[in-house]
Design a protein around this motif. Sequence first.
Motif, PDB file in Angstrom:
ATOM      1  N   THR A  57      10.835   4.507  -9.361  1.00 44.98           N
ATOM      2  CA  THR A  57      12.015   4.885  -8.574  1.00 44.98           C
ATOM      3  C   THR A  57      12.270   3.854  -7.495  1.00 44.98           C
ATOM      4  N   ARG A  58      11.212   3.279  -6.984  1.00 45.25           N
ATOM      5  CA  ARG A  58      11.364   2.339  -5.874  1.00 45.25           C
ATOM      6  C   ARG A  58      11.439   0.895  -6.331  1.00 45.25           C
ATOM      7  N   THR A  59      10.389   0.419  -6.982  1.00 41.43           N
ATOM      8  CA  THR A  59      10.295  -1.012  -7.255  1.00 41.43           C
ATOM      9  C   THR A  59      11.520  -1.507  -8.028  1.00 41.43           C
ATOM     10  N   ILE A  60      11.786  -0.886  -9.165  1.00 43.97           N
ATOM     11  CA  ILE A  60      12.873  -1.372 -10.020  1.00 43.97           C
ATOM     12  C   ILE A  60      14.228  -1.200  -9.323  1.00 43.97           C
ATOM     13  N   MET A 108       9.636  -7.460 -14.218  1.00 45.91           N
ATOM     14  CA  MET A 108       9.091  -6.618 -15.284  1.00 45.91           C
ATOM     15  C   MET A 108       7.958  -5.728 -14.829  1.00 45.91           C
ATOM     16  N   ARG A 109       7.983  -4.500 -15.281  1.00 47.61           N
ATOM     17  CA  ARG A 109       6.844  -3.582 -15.100  1.00 47.61           C
ATOM     18  C   ARG A 109       6.336  -3.208 -16.484  1.00 47.61           C
ATOM     19  N   THR A 110       5.051  -3.378 -16.695  1.00 46.71           N
ATOM     20  CA  THR A 110       4.487  -3.131 -18.031  1.00 46.71           C
ATOM     21  C   THR A 110       3.193  -2.328 -17.925  1.00 46.71           C
ATOM     22  N   GLU A 141      -2.173  -5.575 -11.059  1.00 45.57           N
ATOM     23  CA  GLU A 141      -1.603  -6.011  -9.775  1.00 45.57           C
ATOM     24  C   GLU A 141      -0.159  -5.556  -9.579  1.00 45.57           C
ATOM     25  N   HIS A 142       0.284  -5.654  -8.330  1.00 48.09           N
ATOM     26  CA  HIS A 142       1.663  -5.290  -7.968  1.00 48.09           C
ATOM     27  C   HIS A 142       2.041  -6.143  -6.751  1.00 48.09           C
ATOM     28  N   PRO A 143       2.264  -7.441  -6.953  1.00 52.67           N
ATOM     29  CA  PRO A 143       2.365  -8.339  -5.806  1.00 52.67           C
ATOM     30  C   PRO A 143       3.595  -8.159  -4.910  1.00 52.67           C
ATOM     31  N   SER A 144       4.754  -7.743  -5.462  1.00 57.96           N
ATOM     32  CA  SER A 144       5.911  -7.599  -4.559  1.00 57.96           C
ATOM     33  C   SER A 144       5.678  -6.430  -3.604  1.00 57.96           C
ATOM     34  N   GLN A 145       4.938  -5.410  -4.067  1.00 53.46           N
ATOM     35  CA  GLN A 145       4.580  -4.289  -3.190  1.00 53.46           C
ATOM     36  C   GLN A 145       3.710  -4.806  -2.032  1.00 53.46           C
ATOM     37  N   THR A 146       2.816  -5.749  -2.328  1.00 52.21           N
ATOM     38  CA  THR A 146       1.954  -6.290  -1.271  1.00 52.21           C
ATOM     39  C   THR A 146       2.782  -6.946  -0.178  1.00 52.21           C
ATOM     40  N   GLY A 174      -5.280   2.037  -8.685  1.00 57.38           N
ATOM     41  CA  GLY A 174      -4.124   1.749  -7.825  1.00 57.38           C
ATOM     42  C   GLY A 174      -3.903   0.248  -7.714  1.00 57.38           C
ATOM     43  N   ARG A 175      -2.928  -0.252  -8.475  1.00 55.70           N
ATOM     44  CA  ARG A 175      -2.699  -1.710  -8.492  1.00 55.70           C
ATOM     45  C   ARG A 175      -2.176  -2.233  -7.166  1.00 55.70           C
ATOM     46  N   THR A 176      -1.501  -1.343  -6.371  1.00 59.64           N
ATOM     47  CA  THR A 176      -0.997  -1.811  -5.073  1.00 59.64           C
ATOM     48  C   THR A 176      -2.184  -2.115  -4.151  1.00 59.64           C
ATOM     49  N   VAL A 177      -3.259  -1.346  -4.310  1.00 58.68           N
ATOM     50  CA  VAL A 177      -4.475  -1.582  -3.511  1.00 58.68           C
ATOM     51  C   VAL A 177      -5.097  -2.916  -3.915  1.00 58.68           C
ATOM     52  N   THR A 232      -3.005   6.543  -1.291  1.00 59.87           N
ATOM     53  CA  THR A 232      -2.463   6.237  -2.622  1.00 59.87           C
ATOM     54  C   THR A 232      -2.414   7.496  -3.475  1.00 59.87           C
ATOM     55  N   ARG A 233      -1.580   7.442  -4.485  1.00 59.47           N
ATOM     56  CA  ARG A 233      -1.503   8.547  -5.450  1.00 59.47           C
ATOM     57  C   ARG A 233      -2.657   8.398  -6.447  1.00 59.47           C
ATOM     58  N   ILE A 234      -3.230   9.509  -6.824  1.00 63.58           N
ATOM     59  CA  ILE A 234      -4.261   9.426  -7.860  1.00 63.58           C
ATOM     60  C   ILE A 234      -3.549   9.245  -9.201  1.00 63.58           C
ATOM     61  N   GLN A 235      -3.878   8.158  -9.884  1.00 62.31           N
ATOM     62  CA  GLN A 235      -3.123   7.756 -11.077  1.00 62.31           C
ATOM     63  C   GLN A 235      -3.584   8.574 -12.285  1.00 62.31           C
ATOM     64  N   VAL A 236      -3.237   9.866 -12.245  1.00 63.04           N
ATOM     65  CA  VAL A 236      -3.709  10.828 -13.253  1.00 63.04           C
ATOM     66  C   VAL A 236      -3.543  10.278 -14.673  1.00 63.04           C
ATOM     67  N   HIS A 272       1.907   4.432   2.381  1.00 69.08           N
ATOM     68  CA  HIS A 272       1.708   4.900   0.996  1.00 69.08           C
ATOM     69  C   HIS A 272       2.711   4.141   0.122  1.00 69.08           C
ATOM     70  N   PRO A 273       2.294   3.610  -1.020  1.00 68.74           N
ATOM     71  CA  PRO A 273       3.279   2.890  -1.844  1.00 68.74           C
ATOM     72  C   PRO A 273       4.312   3.827  -2.465  1.00 68.74           C
ATOM     73  N   LEU A 274       3.960   5.121  -2.527  1.00 70.10           N
ATOM     74  CA  LEU A 274       4.807   6.161  -3.104  1.00 70.10           C
ATOM     75  C   LEU A 274       4.970   5.955  -4.612  1.00 70.10           C
ATOM     76  N   PRO A 275       5.203   6.985  -5.380  1.00 69.65           N
ATOM     77  CA  PRO A 275       5.410   8.375  -4.975  1.00 69.65           C
ATOM     78  C   PRO A 275       4.105   9.017  -4.512  1.00 69.65           C
ATOM     79  N   HIS A 276       4.215   9.910  -3.488  1.00 69.26           N
ATOM     80  CA  HIS A 276       2.960  10.538  -3.044  1.00 69.26           C
ATOM     81  C   HIS A 276       2.649  11.787  -3.863  1.00 69.26           C
TER      82      HIS A 276
END
Length: 495
Positions: A57-60, A108-110, A141-146, A174-177, A232-236, A272-276
């Motif tokens: 919802t956010r990054t893209i 791209m997100r993959t 990784e998620h470098p633009s979030q960093t 958590g790739r943002t971490v 961070t969200r737990i990446q269920v 928090h990178p969100l979504p929480h």
Amino acid sequence: MKNLISIEQFSAREIFKVIVPGCIRMIPKARRAQSGKVKFPDYRERKLTIFSVEPSTRTIDSYMEASGLLGWSDHRTPPPDATSLTKNESWAETARTWAIQGAGVIAMRTKIEGVQKFLAEILERDGWNVSIQNCGDGEHEHPSQTFLDLVTIKQEKGRLNNLVIGFLGDLRFGRTVHSLVKALSLAPNISLRLVSTKEMTIPEHYLKNFKGEVKCGEEMELLSDCDVVYATRIQVERFPDEVKYAINKAKAKYRITEEMLKLFRPDAIVMHPLPHANGFSPKAILDKRVVIHKQSWYGIPTRMYLLNRGYANRFKKESLGRVAKGKMKIVHEENLKDYLRKKRSKHKRQRYFNRINNGTVIDHLPRDFGAKIRNILEKAGFLKEESVPHTIEDVPSDSMGKKDVLVLENVFLTKAMIISIASFAPGATFNIIENNCFRKLVLEKAGPIEEIGKCPNQNCITNHDPEAFPKFIPVGAGNIDCHYCGRTFKNYEIF
Ligand code: NCD
């Protein structure tokens, strides 16, 4: 910066003195553009192609908002199941097609890891002038979030040094971490508090360059001295089913409530990178220390800057990561007859194989490596009709205890293959017997390991695209990193 693939591609100077200040300079411009007070010139010819396999919802959307505010045109490709990827088209061909259609930047997100790095390399090799930006590759990784996280810390705390930063929740997936910890490893005087359950601890290799103090544990109390708490969200979706129970417990334990906020410093910020996903109680969100929505907005100026940088540099050549070439050195070179005469008088010991007059002997291989390397050479086409290969296994060695030896009569390897094997098994010696001459080579400087093995990470691009060949970088003590997905393995794991 041309491509944005991994935080590892940057120096401290580039992160903290160039990119973060550049993103911050975009803040007033983004505000004015969003309020309609200024219009950016019409840059419709600058085209952003956006592709996402995982939900976002956010990054893209912030990439789209950023390109709109810059006056660019954007093209969001349909969901992957509506592209030719489902007809078994490769990633490489898909990206070439986006380039043909005029993309200047591809964001791209993959789910698959290392796709962005692979595509950046092959598009550059093939002469396409495109910037690839990684919006998250699996659990990597998620470098633009960093960059937007660093902008938030700088704006809210006034500095990016002398900070105690706590991470909370799913530090494993958590790739943002992962990306933020890599960036913080380059900042002065940072201490880390890593709070997670044992199922969710950070993979060790993300901390390998971190020099500051690190305290790890399960208890929230560890966060009480933090200037910044990064939840961070737990990446269920990334956990196997067997640990679902532990995950639900952790979710409840690490939910941020008003009670928990009492633990944190009055001047701390909570990010928090969100979504929480119900990770904050509704009241906790209203606490002024919780800056998650400001943080989310900083994604827009940050991505405006990253789009401009990538687009402006799209004609440049860029080397992504540690690709310095390896080198062998000749430690002995002599006429074959003279060599054999001296050797005969010196060594009376039992011989394990018959001497050859033409070919290659790879000596001092670790146990179990002989047959495996022979197999690789066979697959790579080095063993021809006239070749006579022998694998000598588990024989005594003064320096190694036990070793394997590969005797390859009438076989000559390429320089690249010799360097790959030597970088992979650093003690190996190469005896080359050719035209009545004996030469012994050893590794002088390790280089990338190519044409050998298979990345054990099933989610790595090298297991998903016929053009993506495995490539590993030796990092010492028998460990190697996959060039694409970034994971660290023991060298024997890639066979
Ligand atoms: C994160 C992601 O996708 O990695 N979100 C984001 O990009 N802001 C975090 C998550 O999904 O939990």
